[in-house]
Every structure is written in structure tokens, then in C-alpha cells.
Design an enzyme around this catalytic site. Structure first.
Site, PDB file in Angstrom:
ATOM      1  N   SER A 140      14.604  20.411  17.403  1.00 43.12           N
ATOM      2  CA  SER A 140      12.830  19.626  17.469  1.00 43.12           C
ATOM      3  C   SER A 140      13.646  18.171  16.100  1.00 43.12           C
ATOM      4  O   SER A 140      12.677  17.364  16.034  1.00 43.12           O
ATOM      5  CB  SER A 140      13.082  20.851  16.156  1.00 43.12           C
ATOM      6  OG  SER A 140      13.712  20.980  15.290  1.00 43.12           O
ATOM      7  N   TYR A 141      13.997  18.095  15.643  1.00 43.93           N
ATOM      8  CA  TYR A 141      15.030  16.885  14.125  1.00 43.93           C
ATOM      9  C   TYR A 141      15.914  16.065  14.892  1.00 43.93           C
ATOM     10  O   TYR A 141      16.331  15.069  14.478  1.00 43.93           O
ATOM     11  CB  TYR A 141      14.758  16.882  13.008  1.00 43.93           C
ATOM     12  CG  TYR A 141      15.212  18.284  12.177  1.00 43.93           C
ATOM     13  CD1 TYR A 141      16.781  18.366  12.036  1.00 43.93           C
ATOM     14  CD2 TYR A 141      15.246  20.101  12.648  1.00 43.93           C
ATOM     15  CE1 TYR A 141      17.197  19.239  12.025  1.00 43.93           C
ATOM     16  CE2 TYR A 141      15.862  20.546  12.059  1.00 43.93           C
ATOM     17  CZ  TYR A 141      17.495  20.234  11.905  1.00 43.93           C
ATOM     18  OH  TYR A 141      18.544  21.766  11.284  1.00 43.93           O
TER      19      TYR A 141
ATOM     20  N   SER B 247      32.880  13.733  19.438  1.00 52.93           N
ATOM     21  CA  SER B 247      33.363  13.686  20.963  1.00 52.93           C
ATOM     22  C   SER B 247      32.334  14.279  21.617  1.00 52.93           C
ATOM     23  O   SER B 247      31.270  15.069  21.985  1.00 52.93           O
ATOM     24  CB  SER B 247      34.660  14.710  20.848  1.00 52.93           C
ATOM     25  OG  SER B 247      34.560  15.716  20.415  1.00 52.93           O
TER      26      SER B 247
ATOM     27  N   GLU C 265      27.093  21.948  29.101  1.00 48.60           N
ATOM     28  CA  GLU C 265      27.059  22.965  29.081  1.00 48.60           C
ATOM     29  C   GLU C 265      28.068  24.009  29.761  1.00 48.60           C
ATOM     30  O   GLU C 265      27.361  24.230  31.280  1.00 48.60           O
ATOM     31  CB  GLU C 265      25.450  23.553  28.811  1.00 48.60           C
ATOM     32  CG  GLU C 265      24.456  22.472  27.538  1.00 48.60           C
ATOM     33  CD  GLU C 265      22.940  23.096  27.236  1.00 48.60           C
ATOM     34  OE1 GLU C 265      22.729  24.042  28.227  1.00 48.60           O
ATOM     35  OE2 GLU C 265      22.410  22.034  26.763  1.00 48.60           O
TER      36      GLU C 265
ATOM     37  N   ASP D 280      24.778  31.340  16.459  1.00 52.32           N
ATOM     38  CA  ASP D 280      23.875  31.004  16.995  1.00 52.32           C
ATOM     39  C   ASP D 280      24.675  30.692  18.384  1.00 52.32           C
ATOM     40  O   ASP D 280      24.390  29.568  18.790  1.00 52.32           O
ATOM     41  CB  ASP D 280      23.166  29.087  16.514  1.00 52.32           C
ATOM     42  CG  ASP D 280      22.192  30.003  17.461  1.00 52.32           C
ATOM     43  OD1 ASP D 280      21.560  30.063  18.690  1.00 52.32           O
ATOM     44  OD2 ASP D 280      21.510  28.083  17.582  1.00 52.32           O
TER      45      ASP D 280
ATOM     46  N   GLU E   9      24.817  27.719  26.113  1.00 49.27           N
ATOM     47  CA  GLU E   9      24.443  26.399  25.827  1.00 49.27           C
ATOM     48  C   GLU E   9      25.101  25.605  25.078  1.00 49.27           C
ATOM     49  O   GLU E   9      24.864  24.130  23.983  1.00 49.27           O
ATOM     50  CB  GLU E   9      22.371  26.686  24.756  1.00 49.27           C
ATOM     51  CG  GLU E   9      21.955  27.217  25.916  1.00 49.27           C
ATOM     52  CD  GLU E   9      21.174  28.504  25.807  1.00 49.27           C
ATOM     53  OE1 GLU E   9      22.706  29.707  25.536  1.00 49.27           O
ATOM     54  OE2 GLU E   9      20.254  28.850  26.237  1.00 49.27           O
TER      55      GLU E   9
END
Ligand code: ADE
EC number: 2.7.11.1
Length: 318
Positions: free
Chosen positions: A44-45, A113, A119, A158, A162
Site C-alpha cells: 500500500s505504501y 537481498s 514466494e 504476519d 507470501e
């Protein structure tokens, strides 16, 4: 808008060998030192791009963070935590390493890196599922990384396929510490960070993106501890073996309900040892979940040595 305060310093905080700079010259990088390539991911940012350092031809992934957006959304603290967590973990092979940081008028830059193979999620999806040899190997790398991370006082909060990247050698590198908590640090581990309930922006933070790997304790009282990463690890192990995460439903609310009711089913073709481990990881009460040491001892990991040699093992063919 004054964007200078509260933003991480531009001083490189990891000294990396650089033959072109004398010991007394501070080695601050800038955008013109790199040739930027393709976009690897967009948040998002922030945006992550490949980049080649002109002087060395070394390839990196550079995370570009939009300062104005960070300030508008009051995410300065999380950007600082992300940087600090990456620094704390940079010595272990299981994490994306932060080489340099710098900034210009608009952006912050994290030089990381490059994990060329992308993923873990893509490999699970491409292959359908992993056989138990592959799942054991990848689970062992992830557990070893979690062990190190928790030992250094970092909770990721989190973890998901992914955020687990694969390097040139097909070994895992955990990334994205934008939701992490650092224990015993100046960022504080108490009031302002453990209880999200009465902080709207912090509360919503916990539920952006995918809800599938969120632990029941985070859903019920918003407190994430090290055991919350172990829950996520249980979900990831399940997903490698079953091809899909344990808690999937039509929408976020229903996903939360299945998590809180521990409503999941292990496919019947999964071995008894693997099922046993999954059942001991996906436990509602965080106090009753296996610890990292107990995970090491579990028969699912028979034959795996949890020491430096783990990262020297040739990865099994996926
Ligand atoms: N996507 C996000 N970060 C990355 C990295 N460091 N390497 C490769 N892909 C990425």
C-alpha cells in the site's frame, strides 16, 4: 509538509565490505548508484524493485517507501520497526538481509537481498502440494528461522507463504517485518503495542490482507505472542502438505469463525506423523501449543539436525 523528522536515518547501519570507499568516508548510497529493473511486488505504501548497483554489478531488491504516505497514515513507527527487525535478523541465512538504507525528498529506500525464486506460495500453488520430504525440509528451515527470530526478541505476526521467499539455492528467506513486534526495545512491547483493541488504526492493521493465518488469540483479545507465529507456522505446514490453508471460507468473517472453532480437516492421505504435528500446532490456547524446542523433537523431523548444517543441506527437488 515537513517530512524529515521521525523518519529513519539515511546512515547505513550495516557495514558491508566496499573496496571503493575508504574507512573514513561514510558510505551512503543514493538512487543514482543503482539501475532499477522490474517490479517484484507492490504494497500500500511501498514498491519492491530489482536493482543493480552500478559500481559492483551486485543485484538487490530495493523496497521504496513513500514518505508522504507513511506520514499521512502514521506508519513511521512500523517502518522503524521493520528496519530494526531486519537489522536484528540480518546475520541468519533464513531472513532477507538489509544492506543499506537511504532516502531522498520523496522516498525511503531499503536495499535488500534479492530472493530470485520468489514466494513459497507460488511453488505450493504450482505444484499442488509438497511431498513429505520437501515439506519436512522447508518446515525445518522455517522453524529454525522462527527459533532464531524469537531468540532475538522479534515476533513476525504476519507469517504466510507470501512472506517466505526463495533464494537462488531454493532456501527460504523470511521477509516483510512491517507488522513485527520487537520485545525489550525502545519501541516498547507493552500498552501501545500488545493491546490493539482500542486503537482503530492498529486494530484495522491486524485485519488487512489475508486473515487465514491469524491466530485465535489475536482474534479474541488482540494479543500476539511468539505462539502466534507458531500458529501461523502450523497453517503453513498444513498448506505445504494439503495444498491449501487449513482455514478458508467465503469471506473474512467466516474464516475467523473457522479459526475460533478450530474447524479444519486434515486430508486423509497425510501421514500420521505429519497430522500429529499439525494437531499440536493448531491448538486454540497459545499456552498449549508446541514450543520451538518441542517442534524440534517431534518425530515429523526425524533425521533433521537443527544446527548450522541445516542450511548446508542440498534442498530436495520440489
Ligand atoms: N519481493 C519482495 N521482496 C523481495 C525480495 N527481497 N526479493 C525478491 N522478491 C521480493
Amino acid at each position: 509538509i515537513d517530512s524529515s523528522p521521525k523518519i529513519p536515518s539515511a546512515v547505513p547501519h550495516i557495514s558491508t565490505p566496499n573496496p571503493s570507499s575508504g574507512a573514513s568516508t561514510p558510505n551512503i548510497k543514493r538512487v543514482s548508484d543503482f539501475k532499477f529493473g522490474e517490479i517484484l511486488g507492490e504494497g500500500s505504501y511501498s514498491t519492491v524493485l530489482t536493482a543493480t548497483e552500478n559500481s559492483t554489478k551486485r543485484e538487490y531488491a530495493i523496497k521504496v517507501l513513500d514518505k508522504r504516505h507513511i506520514i499521512k497514515e502514521k506508519k513511521e513507527k512500523y517502518v522503524n520497526i521493520e528496519k530494526e527487525a531486519l537489522c536484528i535478523l540480518s546475520k541468519h541465512p533464513g531472513f532477507i538481509k538489509l544492506f543499506y538504507t537511504f532516502q531522498d525528498a520523496h522516498n525511503l529506500y531499503f536495499v535488500l537481498s534479492l530472493a530470485r525464486n520468489g514466494e513459497l506460495l507460488d511453488y505450493i500453488n504450482k505444484l499442488g502440494r509438497f511431498n513429505e520430504i520437501c515439506a519436512q525440509y522447508y518446515a525445518a528451515l522455517i522453524v529454525d528461522s522462527i527459533d532464531y527470530m524469537h531468540g532475538r526478541g522479534v515476533i513476525h505476526r504476519d507469517l504466510k507463504p507470501e512472506n517466505i521467499l526463495l533464494d537462488d539455492n531454493m532456501r527460504t528467506k523470511i521477509t516483510d517485518f512491517g507488522s513485527a513486534k520487537i520485545l525489550n526495545s525502545s519501541h516498547g512491547s507493552h500498552e501501545e503495542d500488545t493491546h490493539h483493541a482500542d486503537k482503530p488504526q492498529a486494530h484495522s492493521r491486524s485485519f488487512v490482507g489475508t486473515a487465514r493465518y491469524v491466530s485465535p488469540e489475536v482474534l479474541s483479545d488482540k494479543i500476539a505472542g511468539t505462539a502466534s507465529d507458531i500458529w501461523a507456522f502450523g497453517c503453513i505446514l498444513f498448506q505445504m502438505l494439503a495444498g491449501k490453508p487449513p482455514f478458508v471460507a467465503g469471506n473474512e468473517y467466516l474464516t475467523f469463525q473457522s479459526i475460533l472453532h478450530l474447524s479444519y480437516e486434515i486430508p486423509p492421505d497425510i501421514s500420521d506423523v505429519a497430522s500429529d504435528l499439525i494437531k499440536k500446532l493448531l491448538v486454540l490456547d497459545p499456552k498449549d501449543r508446541l514450543t520451538v524446542d518441542e517442534i524440534h523433537q517431534h518425530p515429523f523431523f526425524n533425521g533433521i539436525k537443527f544446527d548450522n548444517t541445516l542450511w548446508e543441506l542440498p534442498p530436495p527437488r520440489l
